[in-house]
Design an enzyme around this catalytic site. Structure first.
Site, PDB file in Angstrom:
ATOM      1  N   TYR A  72      37.084  43.519  -2.724  1.00  0.00           N
ATOM      2  CA  TYR A  72      36.262  42.598  -3.522  1.00  0.00           C
ATOM      3  C   TYR A  72      35.331  43.312  -4.495  1.00  0.00           C
ATOM      4  CZ  TYR A  72      32.686  42.598   0.371  1.00  0.00           C
ATOM      5  OH  TYR A  72      31.766  42.903   1.335  1.00  0.00           O
ATOM      6  N   GLU A  73      34.719  42.532  -5.336  1.00  0.00           N
ATOM      7  CA  GLU A  73      33.853  43.047  -6.415  1.00  0.00           C
ATOM      8  C   GLU A  73      34.640  43.982  -7.341  1.00  0.00           C
ATOM      9  OE1 GLU A  73      30.775  41.660  -6.410  1.00  0.00           O
ATOM     10  OE2 GLU A  73      30.530  42.550  -8.389  1.00  0.00           O
ATOM     11  N   GLY A  74      35.902  43.600  -7.592  1.00  0.00           N
ATOM     12  CA  GLY A  74      36.799  44.433  -8.386  1.00  0.00           C
ATOM     13  C   GLY A  74      37.565  45.371  -7.488  1.00  0.00           C
TER      14      GLY A  74
END
Lengths: 592, 592
Positions: B434-436
């Site tokens: 997550y978060e890229g």
């Protein structure tokens, strides 16, 4: 939901293009022409993809349940097990004298990959039975063989291995389970065993436990250990089932993965058992099947990785996200498929080049075991003995890593259980641990196998590499892309081995501090050798004008990737090894 | 069951020995003397180890439940959240104008490590609130700030980030959620968002969703995207809660880990929202908090790894198995503790040297963010912008790897859920995604950050390394064990950067094929720099006659391990990078 496609084409490539099995002068190999093995593998693959794979997620979600002392397997497992048994798949490479089909191990392993790849937890039930079968086959009396083997070959009865106790894992010398001799020649077994895979279930009429225990008079440590046959139901003289033995399931473990397999705490409360093999030689009896069992776990590493890889490829082809940097690949759509992106390719090529190399290595080792068993080839046995910890340790580490990489292709969706990619990661994790944790494999490799027979097997391995490189002397493509990097990597391995030998006696910690890296270094060299051989085989097929150019060209390109992108790891492992024991052992235990 | 010990001593070392924060001329830093930060970290650590850690396993086993549209958190979460809120921990580094304590981010990060390390799933609730707080703080109108911030600082109201949709993950240009302008200046938001962490729960009175959506007139792709504030309950003019907004939880995802955090499908059915920041500039508004959010995820990587490591050390000291090769270490006992074995040491040192290096890197980055925010230091901002994808990608990859290694120390017991080590592995896995996803971090690093400002930030980083090496010119120990390997590794990084620049324009795939390796290569160099600085700081303390010699000596020994055993990885990454795009892109999509 994940799917599974039987990799028959790739298995056939390894059996025929790489190993050329049908031409080899070994008992049973002569029948293994392309048509025959394809028919066998197609049928096994059909069972794997159509019956076992759909149950993989079911097994993970439902797990096994302990109800009134009886283990219930997930919905559908029993019917699938009946199908496997009825199809003769549990008997494939078993002795015809006991109802087996008598095929070589190389065929058992090839079919086995598909069973483990499509449903690892399920495949462990027949897998452990096969291990117990092998132990009884090798060490049992004629009466024991006659009593147990026919039913174990057919998996009417399944088998287990009972080694671990709560306080004794790797260190079996600490075992406390006792065996008390009785007047009738049997023993009463008392103690608790843990982590017993397939310890109990509802898919067979009986479970035959092989149990390590200490009988009086054997001395301290592992010397006192013997191996016993302890059936769940006692077997009457006529082969019918008698009374329940005093062995019971104390608990089912909640695990990270392989939920479809029952991992049991087994309580032996004066259970009746019979000595298998010689008294106080239980460790030796266990070790004779270790190579096969450990290669079977190495197989789980790449089998699950193959399944994860297949699903990652499908997702990467399907999922539209972003645009290719070199220009739209799917201009009519809202975005390009993931597979256009170089970093997705890098990820997929890491997976593909590992799985195919691993399959070649394990199958070659299965063939070496055949040579050793069917033709009493001592060199083959020594070589496979050396390679076994590498197959177990390296292939399961990389198999897990591959499953993680495949999961990564899915982004956030990979973390959701419904998608199924998490299961591959969670299932693959255990293979690094059981059947000797990978650190123990590294210790076995460096502490025992390397020095075995004065280093003869490892020297033979190096000679083999040298011969391979020499054989392609005049092939410029093979030389540049394969032989040169193999030579460099092999030199790293030799340097590391030399370092251990120099340090060995005066500083044993130096070798042991580098053992894990040595195992990985060795793994890369072994896969480098496999890829060189596979590239040569593919080149041969192309030169002979195969109709399947794309397949063979892909094989060479995948090998080139491995050599260019994986083999450089050997330098890093060598550097770690050469730093020796000092950085590893510098701290006091209290300073951690 | 696992335990957690607050690593206050190590945090203090980074804050004071390494960064010497109390001497720095930055607003708010003057108060941060050793006594003060120790008092703060001790109190935070007490909350972490005594309140949050015992709930870590509870959260994993129970997970969140969706009951009649309301998410129920695991037993004990609400009371713990009250304690965290009442202790002012959610307000630590928030703006005093809105009730915050006004400490620098470097303190928020240090305390935050212990919250994430002791209970990652729990810490995400305040963590996401902090992210939403930062977005409103940076982009909100005065009225919006007055309405939302005080309650978000105190976590009476929590926050979320709504980016992902089923068909749009990394590629936000594909978003379909619509925002229709209303006459009163508000918007009606319609669409479905997925993977919304902390999307709903029973621990706060309101949830403030920040939602990316497309308002009319913005054009195609990401240009049309705006950011909206969508509260679960509308807020009346007097600040009291009004009617329920048309946003609801469609589903709770079953995930591999972080079960204690509610990952929601959020349905927006004409929910009322208010524009945050400029119309059609939603991406920019998101990106201003990206550095902080991504460093926060990098933190999760080493925070969970620290927790896993602590438990592995305890087990290795306690578990008796086998004997030391150099002679019995525990002759009175049945076996020696695991920690005597070199391969266990190798494993633990890998973990320890990573976690401590990672902590230093992330804390340094937090300090750079402070410089950029508190002193408008553009160079610091450029540098942290360059380092951010490395912190996010490298530290979460290695954090997961560390959790897996810690689990391995436990052998079979590590695979049993009851033991708790599996949870660390399963929880740590999400931080890579997550978060890229980490592949996207690598793309950001190579595709954007490397070339930013004509390469000025990366050149500054190389200059910094050069200066560090030069500073220790006359210190023979530092030179041999730290500066020389750092120089070699840094040269590998420069060579890789040069390779990308040469290839960049004519063959963009070559740079992108090596992006992931570049991120790891960069990570090793950054940790090498941190370890050189830490070793120098520890040497200084020893020279000054510290009373805590063992701590500082261990620091240097751990650094030596990293330099000798991890830094050689840069050579392998460079080799992979230099092989270019050809092996990566060789296959057609159909050949996989």
């Amino acid at each position: 939901m994940t799917t599974y496609t039987a990799p028959v084409r790739d298995l056939q490539f390894v059996l025929h293009d790489l190993l050329d099995i049908s031409t080899l002068d070994l008992p049973g190999y002569g029948d293994l022409d392309r048509e025959f093995t394809e028919a066998v593998l197609d049928a096994a693959g059909k069972l794997a993809s159509e019956v076992l794979a759909p149950l993989n997620g079911v097994g993970d979600r439902q797990g096994c349940r302990l109800e009134n002392g009886v283990v219930r397997t997930p919905d559908g497992f029993k019917a699938a097990f009946d199908q496997m048994r009825d199809g003769g798949w549990t008997a494939l490479d078993c002795d015809p004298e006991y109802g087996g089909q008598g095929m070589p191990y190389v065929m058992g392993l090839s079919a086995g990959e598909m069973f483990s790849g499509s449903n690892m937890a399920f495949a462990m039930y027949p897998g452990l039975t096969h291990g117990a079968y092998s132990a009884i086959h090798a060490h049992g009396t004629d009466a024991q063989k006659a009593t147990y083997l026919p039913r174990m070959v057919s998996c009417e009865w399944t088998g287990t291995m009972n080694l671990t106790e709560p306080h004794a894992g790797t260190d079996l010398g600490l075992l406390r389970t006792k065996a008390e001799p009785q007047d009738d020649g049997s023993y009463l077994i008392t103690g608790q065993k843990i982590f017993i895979s397939a310890g109990d279930h509802d898919m067979a009429d009986n479970v035959i436990h092989l149990v390590l225990a200490k009988a009086p008079g054997g001395g301290e440590g592992t010397r006192g250990i013997s191996l016993f046959i302890v059936p769940k139901f006692l077997v009457n003289d006529d082969g019918s089932l008698g009374e329940r033995n005093a062995v019971s399931v104390g608990n089912l473990e909640e695990k990270m993965g392989i939920h479809g397999n029952a991992t049991c705490v087994m309580n032996y409360d004066g259970a009746r058992g019979w000595l298998l093999g010689e008294l106080h030689k239980g460790m030796r009896a266990m070790f004779t099947m270790m190579n096969e069992a450990r290669i079977g776990v190495g197989l789980q590493g790449y089998a699950v990785a193959e399944a994860a890889y297949q699903n990652a490829v499908a997702y990467a082809r399907d999922r539209l996200q972003g645009r290719a940097v070199t220009g739209d690949a799917n201009p009519a759509g809202p975005a390009d498929p993931l597979i256009v992106h170089p970093d997705i390719r890098r990820n997929l090529m890491d997976q593909k080049s590992f799985v195919e190399g691993a399959r070649a290595l394990a199958t070659w080792c299965a063939h070496l075991i055949d040579r050793s068993h069917l033709a009493q080839d001592a060199d083959a046995e020594a070589l496979v003995s050396l390679l076994t910890p590498v197959v177990k340790g390296f292939l399961t580490d990389k198999g897990f890593e591959t499953a993680v990489q495949a999961q990564q292709v899915f982004g956030g969706h990979g973390y959701i259980e419904e998608q199924g990619m998490s299961q591959f990661t969670r299932d693959a994790r255990i293979a690094m641990i059981y059947e000797g944790a990978n650190g123990v494999q590294a210790l076995d490799l460096v502490g025992r196998k390397l020095a075995a027979e004065g280093g003869k097997p490892i020297m033979a391995f190096f000679e083999m590499i040298k011969a391979e490189i020499k054989a392609h002397d005049t092939d410029e493509d093979l030389k540049t892309s394969f032989c040169d990097p193999l030579k460099t990597a092999s030199k790293d391995l030799q340097t590391a081995a030399m370092f251990f030998m120099e340090q060995g006696m005066k500083n044993p910690n130096a070798a042991l501090s580098g053992s894990y890296d040595f195992m990985h270094l060795f793994g890369h060299v072994a896969l480098g050798l496999m890829w060189t051989r596979m590239a040569a085989a593919a080149g041969k097929a192309l030169a002979e004008g195969t109709g399947d150019r794309s397949f063979y060209e892909a094989k060479i390109a995948t090998g080139r990737y491995y050599m260019a992108r994986q083999l450089p790891m050997t330098g890093a492992h060598l550097a770690r090894i050469r730093s020796g024991a000092e950085p590893v052992m510098a701290l006091d235990a209290g300073q951690f």
